[in-house]
Motif scaffolding. Structure first.
Motif, PDB file in Angstrom:
ATOM      1  N   ALA A 166       0.836  -1.204   0.000  1.00  5.94           N
ATOM      2  CA  ALA A 166       0.000   0.000   0.000  1.00  5.94           C
ATOM      3  C   ALA A 166       0.872   1.256   0.000  1.00  5.94           C
ATOM      4  N   ARG A 167       1.946   1.235   0.762  1.00  7.08           N
ATOM      5  CA  ARG A 167       2.859   2.387   0.784  1.00  7.08           C
ATOM      6  C   ARG A 167       3.491   2.601  -0.592  1.00  7.08           C
ATOM      7  N   ALA A 168       3.790   1.505  -1.284  1.00  6.88           N
ATOM      8  CA  ALA A 168       4.364   1.622  -2.625  1.00  6.88           C
ATOM      9  C   ALA A 168       3.383   2.275  -3.590  1.00  6.88           C
ATOM     10  N   ARG A 169       2.071   2.164  -3.291  1.00  8.12           N
ATOM     11  CA  ARG A 169       1.046   2.817  -4.112  1.00  8.12           C
ATOM     12  C   ARG A 169       0.784   4.252  -3.666  1.00  8.12           C
ATOM     13  N   GLY A 170       1.476   4.696  -2.614  1.00  3.16           N
ATOM     14  CA  GLY A 170       1.329   6.072  -2.174  1.00  3.16           C
ATOM     15  C   GLY A 170       0.460   6.275  -0.958  1.00  3.16           C
ATOM     16  N   LEU A 171      -0.039   5.197  -0.336  1.00  3.58           N
ATOM     17  CA  LEU A 171      -0.859   5.349   0.860  1.00  3.58           C
ATOM     18  C   LEU A 171       0.019   5.650   2.066  1.00  3.58           C
ATOM     19  N   ASP A 172      -0.508   6.451   2.986  1.00  8.77           N
ATOM     20  CA  ASP A 172       0.144   6.683   4.274  1.00  8.77           C
ATOM     21  C   ASP A 172      -0.310   5.578   5.219  1.00  8.77           C
ATOM     22  N   ALA A 173       0.463   4.514   5.303  1.00  4.71           N
ATOM     23  CA  ALA A 173       0.114   3.359   6.125  1.00  4.71           C
ATOM     24  C   ALA A 173       1.343   2.915   6.909  1.00  4.71           C
ATOM     25  N   HIS A 174       1.118   2.434   8.134  1.00  5.68           N
ATOM     26  CA  HIS A 174       2.216   2.091   9.038  1.00  5.68           C
ATOM     27  C   HIS A 174       1.945   0.760   9.719  1.00  5.68           C
TER      28      HIS A 174
END
Length: 511
Positions: A254-262
């Motif tokens: 998801a982060r690689a798609r640009g989402l702010d996720a942790h």
């Protein structure tokens, strides 16, 4: 003359390490001097003798004095904050979770603010929403005005803390509007309810079957669903206590798609596996999600070592064995959660040391393998997950970095020192530890909180109820303007009106 100098330490930040002296004045870091320079005069000088000096820990996931159903954890802020300091954590983040339908999110948070006045270390808060009504947006606005800029929601626990998908989606939209962060406990409720019912019908509902009732798929399915809602709303999202590599990989993608996720994990998921449920005391390990297979633990440790996991938190929940043993015959009726705020540092450091070696050699290391002082990458990675990232992601100014202007919160330790966990010697207000008997490295030897020495070779020095409530900044505000995290800015209002300089300098004056 400075108040305190930490002399000749290996000062470790997430960005690198150097031999230096750390100068403290009025509860903050006044200067970092090269170790080749003379040691400045100070009221007290502690010679680190080349030991690691790291930022005080930030534990972004603690449950203090938590009421869930008919159970209440047996701690309070005085107990938990003391245990945190013993364990090298100088900032804890608790949750204002409504105890039932009669308590609103705002009331739950205000209740925790009142209780937190007894804290010995600094405290921040997450809010929590269980059900949506027309008052929730205004409550979230007031929480944000108080500096409570995150909200936790549970995707399971039907009938108690669970929020339905409509509520989650609406809260996410509000958190975008308020520049906040959405915390998520991700387990797929319908699957868990169905699986648990089948186990109950087969008379396999005791604690020894906990891991069978909450399979890995339930966590990963929920993470996938929540990420879709986060993508739809544009909301930054933080997943607590991830226990499977699959769940971590979903966040990475998801982060690689640009989402702010942790991704957050907890120490127990890195050193314990589901074999504990066949042990003599399976109730020691009652938590949700449960421990996973040895294969899954090994893969999760790989994600821990390579940086895919962003933070390590304790998920501290302080029940005792009397409470745990009331209903070991039925996992639906017993309290879940483990004490861990005091042991977070050594368990996490030991797990990371082992995982680093495993990632480089391809061979599983012996338990309790020590790190070496020359492994700068390991030390920096540990600081990132233990201190820096929790402060940055949660937008807590002044924490997680050893630099001028930041709060004078430090831990001095020797990575090679080994100690055995003795549950009866811990300070968390309970009578057991899931790590009892384990040999661990990375125990704090000296702890400094807000410029005050609270732990040294003479023992613990109780600073009293001096902990501040920390008002947090906006999530995107911090990400877009890193300077907003500069601790040289004026102190934010909190529970304690006095500045750090008013805190007593407890402990011996000379070394």
């Amino acid at each position: 003359m400075a108040d305190l100098v930490i002399a000749d330490g290996l000062v470790v930040n997430a960005s690198g390490a150097r031999r230096a002296h750390v100068v403290v004045e009025n509860g903050r870091i006044a200067a970092i001097l090269d170790a080749t320079e003379p040691v400045p005069a100070a009221d007290r000088v502690i010679n680190a003798d080349g030991r690691a000096v790291i930022p005080g820990g930030v534990d972004g996931h603690c449950h203090v004095a938590q009421v869930t159903g008919r159970y209440r954890t047996l701690d309070d802020f005085a107990i938990t904050s003391t245990a945190a300091l013993w364990g090298g954590t100088t900032t804890i983040v608790d949750f204002g979770i409504p105890r039932d339908d009669s308590e609103t999110p705002l009331q739950a948070a205000r209740n925790k603010l009142a209780l937190a006045k007894e804290s010995r270390c600094d405290v921040a808060l997450h809010g929590s929403v269980v059900s949506w009504d027309d008052t929730v947006p205004a409550q979230l606005e007031e929480l944000a005005a108080l500096g409570i800029r995150s909200v936790k929601m549970y995707m399971t626990n039907r009938g108690s803390t669970m929020a339905d998908n409509d509520t989650v989606l609406k809260v996410m939209k509000e958190m975008v509007r308020l520049d906040g962060l959405t915390y998520i406990h991700a387990e797929h409720d319908a699957m868990i309810v169905h699986c648990t019912r089948e186990h109950a019908e087969a008379d396999r509902i005791g604690i020894e079957h906990l891991h069978e009732t909450r399979p890995e798929l339930t966590e990963e399915a929920s993470v996938r669903e929540v990420l879709a809602m986060a993508e739809y709303t544009g909301a930054p999202v933080y997943f607590v206590h991830q226990s499977t590599p699959g769940a971590v990989d979903l966040v990475t993608d998801a982060r690689a798609r640009g989402l702010d996720a942790h991704s957050e994990t907890c120490p127990h998921y890195l050193v314990l596996d589901d074999g504990v449920y066949a042990s003599r005391f399976p109730e020691w390990f009652a938590c949700c999600p449960p421990m996973r297979s040895r294969k899954t633990v090994s893969a999760l440790r790989g994600r821990f070592a390579d940086g895919s996991i962003h933070t390590i938190s304790s998920d501290h929940s302080c029940y005792d064995l009397t409470q745990k043993r009331e209903r070991t015959d039925d996992i639906r009726q017993m309290p879940h959660g483990l004490p861990g705020v005091e042991t977070r540092m050594p368990v996490a450091f030991t797990a990371l040391s082992e995982a680093f070696l495993e990632s480089r050699t391809g061979v599983e290391t012996a338990p309790g393998t020590a790190a070496t002082m020359d492994n700068e990458a390991l030390l920096c990675r540990f600081v990132e997950m233990f201190s820096t990232a929790p402060a940055r992601i949660n937008a807590i100014p002044g924490k997680g970095v050893i630099a001028p202007g930041y709060d004078a919160d430090f831990v001095i330790f020797d990575p090679g020192e080994a100690r055995t966990v003795v549950a009866s010697s811990l300070h968390m207000g309970t009578d057991f530890s899931p790590f009892d008997g384990k040999v661990l490295h990375g125990w704090p030897q000296v702890v400094v909180a807000a410029g005050t020495v609270v732990l040294d070779e003479a023992g613990f020095h109780d600073p009293g109820p001096v902990g501040r409530f920390l008002s947090r900044l906006g999530y995107r505000e911090t990400a877009t303007h890193p300077g907003t995290m500069d601790a040289s800015a004026p102190l934010l209002p909190g529970l304690q009106a006095a500045a750090h300089s008013a805190r007593p300098n407890v402990g011996a004056k000379a070394k």
